[in-house]
Scaffold this motif. Structure first.
Motif, PDB file in Angstrom:
ATOM      1  N   ILE A  56     -11.954  -6.288   4.780  1.00 15.77           N
ATOM      2  CA  ILE A  56     -11.138  -5.111   5.067  1.00 15.77           C
ATOM      3  C   ILE A  56      -9.671  -5.486   5.140  1.00 15.77           C
ATOM      4  CG2 ILE A  56     -11.280  -5.230   7.592  1.00 15.77           C
ATOM      5  CD1 ILE A  56     -11.362  -2.087   5.343  1.00 15.77           C
ATOM      6  N   ALA A  57      -9.363  -6.707   5.594  1.00 14.70           N
ATOM      7  CA  ALA A  57      -7.968  -7.148   5.643  1.00 14.70           C
ATOM      8  C   ALA A  57      -7.385  -7.222   4.238  1.00 14.70           C
ATOM      9  CB  ALA A  57      -7.871  -8.505   6.323  1.00 14.70           C
ATOM     10  N   THR A  58      -8.181  -7.691   3.277  1.00 15.88           N
ATOM     11  CA  THR A  58      -7.724  -7.764   1.882  1.00 15.88           C
ATOM     12  C   THR A  58      -7.456  -6.370   1.326  1.00 15.88           C
ATOM     13  OG1 THR A  58      -9.002  -9.791   1.539  1.00 15.88           O
ATOM     14  CG2 THR A  58      -8.284  -8.592  -0.426  1.00 15.88           C
ATOM     15  N   VAL A  59      -8.382  -5.445   1.586  1.00 15.89           N
ATOM     16  CA  VAL A  59      -8.234  -4.067   1.103  1.00 15.89           C
ATOM     17  C   VAL A  59      -6.978  -3.432   1.692  1.00 15.89           C
ATOM     18  CG1 VAL A  59      -9.220  -1.741   1.191  1.00 15.89           C
ATOM     19  CG2 VAL A  59     -10.682  -3.694   0.670  1.00 15.89           C
ATOM     20  N   LEU A  60      -6.766  -3.603   2.990  1.00 17.35           N
ATOM     21  CA  LEU A  60      -5.599  -2.997   3.639  1.00 17.35           C
ATOM     22  C   LEU A  60      -4.295  -3.606   3.139  1.00 17.35           C
ATOM     23  CD1 LEU A  60      -6.855  -2.640   7.319  1.00 17.35           C
ATOM     24  CD2 LEU A  60      -6.655  -0.860   5.579  1.00 17.35           C
ATOM     25  N   LEU A  61      -4.306  -4.895   2.849  1.00 11.58           N
ATOM     26  CA  LEU A  61      -3.101  -5.539   2.322  1.00 11.58           C
ATOM     27  C   LEU A  61      -2.724  -4.951   0.969  1.00 11.58           C
ATOM     28  CD1 LEU A  61      -0.875  -7.650   2.354  1.00 11.58           C
ATOM     29  CD2 LEU A  61      -2.522  -9.307   1.442  1.00 11.58           C
ATOM     30  N   VAL A  62      -3.698  -4.827   0.087  1.00  9.95           N
ATOM     31  CA  VAL A  62      -3.437  -4.289  -1.254  1.00  9.95           C
ATOM     32  C   VAL A  62      -2.940  -2.852  -1.165  1.00  9.95           C
ATOM     33  CG1 VAL A  62      -4.503  -3.644  -3.446  1.00  9.95           C
ATOM     34  CG2 VAL A  62      -5.086  -5.821  -2.377  1.00  9.95           C
ATOM     35  N   ILE A 120     -12.630   3.159   1.644  1.00 12.52           N
ATOM     36  CA  ILE A 120     -11.577   3.184   2.663  1.00 12.52           C
ATOM     37  C   ILE A 120     -10.216   2.946   2.025  1.00 12.52           C
ATOM     38  CG2 ILE A 120     -10.631   1.931   4.649  1.00 12.52           C
ATOM     39  CD1 ILE A 120     -13.452   1.557   5.650  1.00 12.52           C
ATOM     40  N   GLY A 121     -10.165   2.028   1.060  1.00  8.98           N
ATOM     41  CA  GLY A 121      -8.901   1.757   0.382  1.00  8.98           C
ATOM     42  C   GLY A 121      -8.363   2.973  -0.357  1.00  8.98           C
ATOM     43  N   VAL A 122      -9.241   3.694  -1.064  1.00  8.53           N
ATOM     44  CA  VAL A 122      -8.818   4.882  -1.819  1.00  8.53           C
ATOM     45  C   VAL A 122      -8.344   5.978  -0.865  1.00  8.53           C
ATOM     46  CG1 VAL A 122      -9.607   6.739  -3.334  1.00  8.53           C
ATOM     47  CG2 VAL A 122     -10.305   4.382  -3.790  1.00  8.53           C
ATOM     48  N   MET A 123      -9.109   6.226   0.194  1.00  6.09           N
ATOM     49  CA  MET A 123      -8.718   7.245   1.162  1.00  6.09           C
ATOM     50  C   MET A 123      -7.401   6.877   1.852  1.00  6.09           C
ATOM     51  SD  MET A 123     -10.909   9.686   1.017  1.00  6.09           S
ATOM     52  CE  MET A 123     -11.032   9.318  -0.740  1.00  6.09           C
ATOM     53  N   TYR A 124      -7.261   5.593   2.120  1.00  7.18           N
ATOM     54  CA  TYR A 124      -6.035   5.103   2.747  1.00  7.18           C
ATOM     55  C   TYR A 124      -4.830   5.374   1.847  1.00  7.18           C
ATOM     56  CZ  TYR A 124      -3.331   1.918   5.756  1.00  7.18           C
ATOM     57  OH  TYR A 124      -2.420   1.388   6.619  1.00  7.18           O
ATOM     58  N   ILE A 125      -4.982   5.119   0.556  1.00  2.00           N
ATOM     59  CA  ILE A 125      -3.895   5.347  -0.397  1.00  2.00           C
ATOM     60  C   ILE A 125      -3.517   6.825  -0.437  1.00  2.00           C
ATOM     61  CG2 ILE A 125      -3.362   5.414  -2.867  1.00  2.00           C
ATOM     62  CD1 ILE A 125      -4.803   2.727  -3.126  1.00  2.00           C
ATOM     63  N   LEU A 126      -4.525   7.713  -0.506  1.00  2.00           N
ATOM     64  CA  LEU A 126      -4.233   9.142  -0.561  1.00  2.00           C
ATOM     65  C   LEU A 126      -3.543   9.616   0.716  1.00  2.00           C
ATOM     66  CD1 LEU A 126      -7.541  10.408  -2.209  1.00  2.00           C
ATOM     67  CD2 LEU A 126      -5.263  10.420  -3.232  1.00  2.00           C
ATOM     68  N   THR A 127      -4.014   9.115   1.854  1.00  6.24           N
ATOM     69  CA  THR A 127      -3.436   9.548   3.129  1.00  6.24           C
ATOM     70  C   THR A 127      -2.031   9.024   3.326  1.00  6.24           C
ATOM     71  OG1 THR A 127      -5.656   9.504   4.083  1.00  6.24           O
ATOM     72  CG2 THR A 127      -3.816   9.641   5.618  1.00  6.24           C
TER      73      THR A 127
END
Length: 467
Positions: A56-62, A120-127
């Protein structure tokens, strides 16, 4: 005459109070979503979904790095937006979309770990990277154009900050209780997020309907003698405004450093209170201690008017640094933790909350130096640093604990994992804040130049009007 003046001041004060409350609706609307993303997204992924912290740390960093890039793009979009509602005001319609995708983020499907992480990464980007970025890029431009008078703008911003922060702190006390009640059950998290975000998003739209932009786009006379819109801001105009302005770089670096420090603290707080304190619900002490920041919110504008914004910021950073040291030394003692956090929150307020007031001077300084009025790009550049710093702090904090051997869901952690949690919560924020304090003391002296800047800008505008 005196009675008339008193009535005018009284009506002006009431108007500023009303507009300040309206203006705060945007900040209150994003308080819950920002808290969920900064403090609980990693905990949700590891202890609710069961994902590895490194993944999850990798996903959030990207996603955060991508989010930072979109900030710069959003700045140019806002600078070149022209609608009947204004340049920045239409972007308040991002608020309901932020609420929607926040709910979806914390409603991950039952799927393979990699699928959940990507989701989570995709939703994070949209939000954050799309709707959150557009809202953030337009916010300070909206304030400039809704309240062109400096004094009125400062008063409205001051009222909105105090009111918004007060409500946000109340929510901050409540959210850990809601999180504790939801436990590690996915469906309960979804219900909790819906309950927390939907009413606040509705409230957040008040500003759009209550406050209009009064500054209109400038026009120029073309070769045919007809009026047309003034030419927009080009990419090179934006780059020039940034590169030739050391103060936007210093302010951006200050925000970057404070966000990284706060990010380490926020990301590790859930783990610190779980494994050191032994009770995650005690995280409410963070929100309670943050009420100390209300004092700075109230006194900053009067102090800044008397002693200069830069001087107040420097003293405040020293207080914040002292609070960090006290919190570090006190460990799990709730008294030293509460006092230390209170001093830290009090001291970082001028940069973390009142930075738009510094930014408005920097925009004027840029126009004075380059001859081009650039608002959107300069307004969004600190947001760019904010997003990148938040991504780095969340991800680096996760990497630090992941490499140390942290395993989600265990009742006890290894000694190396415990050291990493303590370092992320105490040592790293203190060291970073100390470095930033030195930089501000040495290099920031814009207050001394602003009288000359404003005088010459006014002279230029008068000369242009005469021609």
């Amino acid at each position: 005459m005196r009675e008339k003046t008193a009535n005018s001041q009284r009506h002006g004060g009431l108007r500023n109070l009303k507009n300040g409350v309206f203006w705060s609706s945007r900040y209150i609307s994003t308080a819950v979503t920002n808290t969920l993303f900064t403090s609980y997204i990693s905990f949700y992924a590891t202890d609710v979904l069961g994902l590895s912290l490194t993944m999850i740390a990798t996903v959030l960093l990207v996603t955060k790095l991508f989010d930072g890039v979109t900030d710069l793009i959003a700045g140019f979009i806002v600078d070149n937006t022209h609608t009947r509602f204004g340049k920045a005001r239409p972007y308040d319609w991002c608020i309901p979309f932020i609420a929607l995708f926040t709910i979806l983020t914390f409603s991950a499907p039952n799927a393979a770990p990699m699928v959940q992480a990507v989701y989570i990464g995709v939703m994070y980007i949209l939000t954050q990277a799309v709707f959150g970025t557009l809202l953030g890029a337009s916010d300070n431009v909206y304030l400039l154009r809704a309240f062109p008078n400096d004094k009125e703008r400062n008063n409205v911003f001051g009222v909105s900050t105090v009111f918004g922060q007060f409500v946000s702190l109340i929510l901050g006390v409540m959210i850990p209780k809601w999180i504790s009640a939801a436990g590690v059950i996915q469906s309960e998290w979804t219900k909790m997020v819906i309950f927390a975000t939907v009413p606040i998003a509705i409230f957040g739209m008040i500003r759009f309907f209550a406050i209009k932009e009064v500054t209109v786009d400038e026009t120029v006379i073309n070769t045919d003698g007809k009026k047309e819109k003034k030419q927009g801001v080009s990419f090179m105009d934006g780059i020039k405004a940034i590169v030739q302005n050391k103060y936007i770089l210093i302010l951006t670096l200050a925000i970057f450093t404070i966000v990284v420090a706060s990010g380490f603290l926020n990301t590790s707080a859930a783990y610190y209170f779980t494994y050191y304190v032994g009770d995650i619900s005690q995280m409410s002490v963070i929100a309670v201690a943050s009420f100390a920041s209300l004092l700075m919110l109230v006194i900053f504008v009067p102090l800044a008017n008397r002693f200069g914004k830069g001087n107040v910021m420097k003293v405040s950073l020293l207080i914040a640094l002292g609070g960090c040291i006290l919190r570090w030394i006190g460990g799990t003692n709730m008294i030293t933790m509460g006092v230390g956090l209170g001093l830290m929150m009090f001291g970082i307020m001028p940069i973390s909350v009142y930075f738009p007031l510094f930014l408005f001077d920097i925009i004027d300084y840029s126009e004075w130096k380059t001859g081009k009025r650039v608002e959107g790009v300069l307004a969004v550049f600190p947001n760019f640093a904010n997003k990148v710093a938040a991504g780095l702090s969340v991800s680096l904090g996760g990497f630090v604990m992941g490499v140390s051997g942290y395993v989600g869901g265990l009742e006890t952690q290894s000694e190396s994992a415990m050291r990493a949690i303590n370092m992320s919560f105490n040592a790293i924020p203190t060291i970073l804040l100390g470095i930033m304090t030195v930089i501000i003391f040495v290099f920031y002296n814009l207050d001394k130049q602003m009288p000359k800047v404003k005088e010459e800008l006014d002279a230029r505008k008068k000369a242009q009007q005469m021609t």
